[in-house]
Scaffold this active site. Structure first.
Site, PDB file in Angstrom:
ATOM      1  N   HIS A   1      -3.970  -5.404   0.976  1.00 32.83           N
ATOM      2  CA  HIS A   1      -3.699  -5.744   2.375  1.00 32.83           C
ATOM      3  C   HIS A   1      -4.166  -7.174   2.655  1.00 32.83           C
ATOM      4  CE1 HIS A   1      -2.531  -1.757   3.744  1.00 32.83           C
ATOM      5  NE2 HIS A   1      -3.587  -1.238   3.150  1.00 32.83           N
TER       6      HIS A   1
ATOM      7  N   CYS B   1       0.833  -1.203   0.000  1.00 34.25           N
ATOM      8  CA  CYS B   1       0.000   0.000   0.000  1.00 34.25           C
ATOM      9  C   CYS B   1       0.873   1.261   0.000  1.00 34.25           C
ATOM     10  CB  CYS B   1      -0.983  -0.025   1.164  1.00 34.25           C
ATOM     11  SG  CYS B   1      -2.389   1.096   0.936  1.00 34.25           S
TER      12      CYS B   1
END
Length: 536
Positions: A475, A362
């Site tokens: 994630h 991310c």
């Protein structure tokens, strides 16, 4: 087991767990009680009015308007409430944590209300608007109570802090607004339980004291008979009965901590690596100030063949690192600037030059590119910063927050992958033509993607031509046992040796079993009451 009523006579009971201070184990104990009561057959739901954490999870619902095709948008809640939902066997909902504060600096937070990001507010501005948010909190509590037999509420920090009391909506402010009973939870691993309980009693008003139905002592180690005089003193001075001593739960480290405070206190993954074995895969993680969703690393930390070291500021990255990993960030430009200030970019360049692996997740993935731009100042002051330069891409922070829950197959590894995206930046550039993952079967989530991303297979992330630098926005990617095993075999020649999902479930069961031994669950059930807001 408590006596069951027929469904037509059921009314939800609610019980709040307030703390003598932060980090007494409220999140863990609520998770354990959720699982314990759920094992008895009750419909249980967790609730925390306000949570401050950059560890978040995607929910099945949101208060945001639907997509143009009518499908609902996803929301987000604190990771601790998502774990508590798992303990209940319930899907995570924005109503379990209606207010989520995600710190972006020492004084500013992104405010997420029932899954929807409202903007960035200073601490003073948020304090001034908190009472306006109380109706939304009560509505969420009422919704949960309408679908449950028992709602277990986790307070926030210390419930007796008087300087926060005027605008409180998560401890006694909520308790009095909804007429809720509460239990005071402290811990004795560091001593001071008596002082903490008696101090809280002195700070509570008479009406607040009457809401405390008893106290619990968490993380107890030793002979209960030795602690008995302390418990008797607390009861004698407060009138609150001792509801039990909860023994130290050795498997707590198997569950991800709630926020980065655990890393500062040495409770995170890989802390205390003096005992690291020489044959373990060594993953090194720079400790950045606004680290987010660091629980992405938990499945790797659980592997016996892996050691994770979080490197504090002022310390160079170890030369024996096999992998440098950059996790998510709530303030990516600021954290990247901090990385440069520490000189860690020199260590990373040397690491890659000598054949080491570099992984970005991310915000960490955004750092691997050429530039990160924030023209509207969403994560701080407007501006841009040069990235580490390993992937030929640029990132611009802006637009709606992207919240996607994904269950798919990666065609490159032929592994099933589940996870979620949670970010505001968009990355673009030729470097993305060499993806880290190639996903198909996105299980009906095409409405969440832009048109070009909605095609199947969908590229995710990027990797360098050598394959030694990689990253993406997904994630939870290492929670998938098959993919984690594939990845560990690729980078270290050693497959996974654990079932991570089963590990979490067995830990929750073990915690529930211990609480069943340490506490009188029937007595706790009797203390729970129907809140005024849903009285008939």
């Amino acid at each position: 087991m408590t006596e069951k009523l027929s469904s037509s006579h059921r009314k939800a009971r609610v019980l709040m767990i307030q703390g003598t201070n932060s980090d007494v184990g409220k999140s863990l104990i609520v998770a354990g009680l959720c699982r314990a009561f759920a094992r008895q057959g009750w419909r249980v739901r967790p609730f925390k009015a306000q949570n401050m954490s950059n560890n978040a999870a995607v929910t099945i619902d949101s208060e945001a308007s639907p997509h143009p095709d009518g499908t609902p948008r996803r929301g987000e809640i604190g990771r601790a409430q998502a774990l508590q939902a798992k303990a209940c066997g319930a899907p995570p909902s924005v109503h379990m944590n209606p207010i989520l504060l995600k710190p972006q600096s020492d004084i500013n937070c992104q405010l997420v209300l029932r899954g929807r990001a409202l903007g960035t507010y200073s601490a003073a501005a948020y304090q001034a608007m908190k009472r306006e948010l109380l109706p939304a909190v009560l509505e969420s509590l009422q919704k949960l109570a309408g679908e449950a037999d028992l709602v277990l509420i986790e307070g926030a920090g210390c419930g007796a802090e008087q300087y926060l009391r005027a605008n409180d909506i998560s401890n006694m402010g909520l308790s009095e607004a909804a007429d809720l009973p509460a239990i005071l939870l402290g811990e004795d691993s560091r001593g001071g339980m008596t002082a903490a309980a008696l101090g809280a009693y002195q700070l509570f008003s008479d009406s607040e004291r009457s809401r405390i139905k008893g106290f619990l002592v968490n993380r107890f180690r030793g002979d209960p008979a030795i602690f008995a005089p302390a418990a008797e003193q607390i009861t004698r001075c407060t009138g609150w009965p001792n509801l039990g001593l909860i023994r130290w739960f050795n498997k707590a480290c198997s569950l991800a901590p709630e926020d980065s405070l655990a890393l500062d206190q040495g409770q995170g993954q890989g802390q205390g690596n003096a005992t690291r074995k020489t044959d373990q895969l060594h993953i090194v993680v720079p400790r950045l100030p606004r680290v987010a969703n660091f629980d992405d690393l938990e499945p790797l930390a659980a592997e016996p063949g892996v050691a994770i070291s979080w490197i504090p500021p002022g310390t160079p990255l170890p030369r024996d690192a096999d992998i440098v990993m950059l996790p998510g960030s709530k303030a990516t430009r600021s954290d990247l600037e901090f990385l440069y200030q520490q000189g860690w970019h020199h260590d990373i360049h040397a690491h890659v030059r000598h054949g080491g692996y570099l992984v970005g997740l991310c915000g960490g993935f955004q750092m691997l590119g050429q530039t990160i731009r924030d023209p509207h100042g969403i994560e701080g002051s407007p501006g841009e910063i040069a990235g580490l330069g390993y992937i030929d891409m640029a990132t611009e922070i802006g637009g709606d927050k992207k919240l996607i829950e994904l269950d798919s197959t990666d065609l490159l590894s032929d592994c099933r992958i589940s996870g979620y995206e949670m970010h505001m930046g968009r990355s673009f550039g030729p470097g993305l033509e060499n993806p880290w993952l190639l996903l198909k079967d996105a299980d009906g989530l095409a409405a969440e993607f832009t048109p070009e991303q909605g095609e199947s297979p969908r590229p995710e992330g990027a990797q360098s031509p050598s394959g030694r630098v990689m990253g993406g926005y997904l994630h939870g990617i290492f929670n998938s046992d098959d993919f984690r095993s594939h990845w560990l075999t690729k980078v270290a020649g050693q497959p996974s040796s654990i079932n991570y999902t089963a590990r979490i479930e067995s830990t929750l069961d073990a915690l529930a079993a211990q609480l069943e031994e340490d506490l009188d669950l029937n007595a706790l059930w009797q203390l729970a009451e129907e809140p005024a807001l849903i009285s008939k």
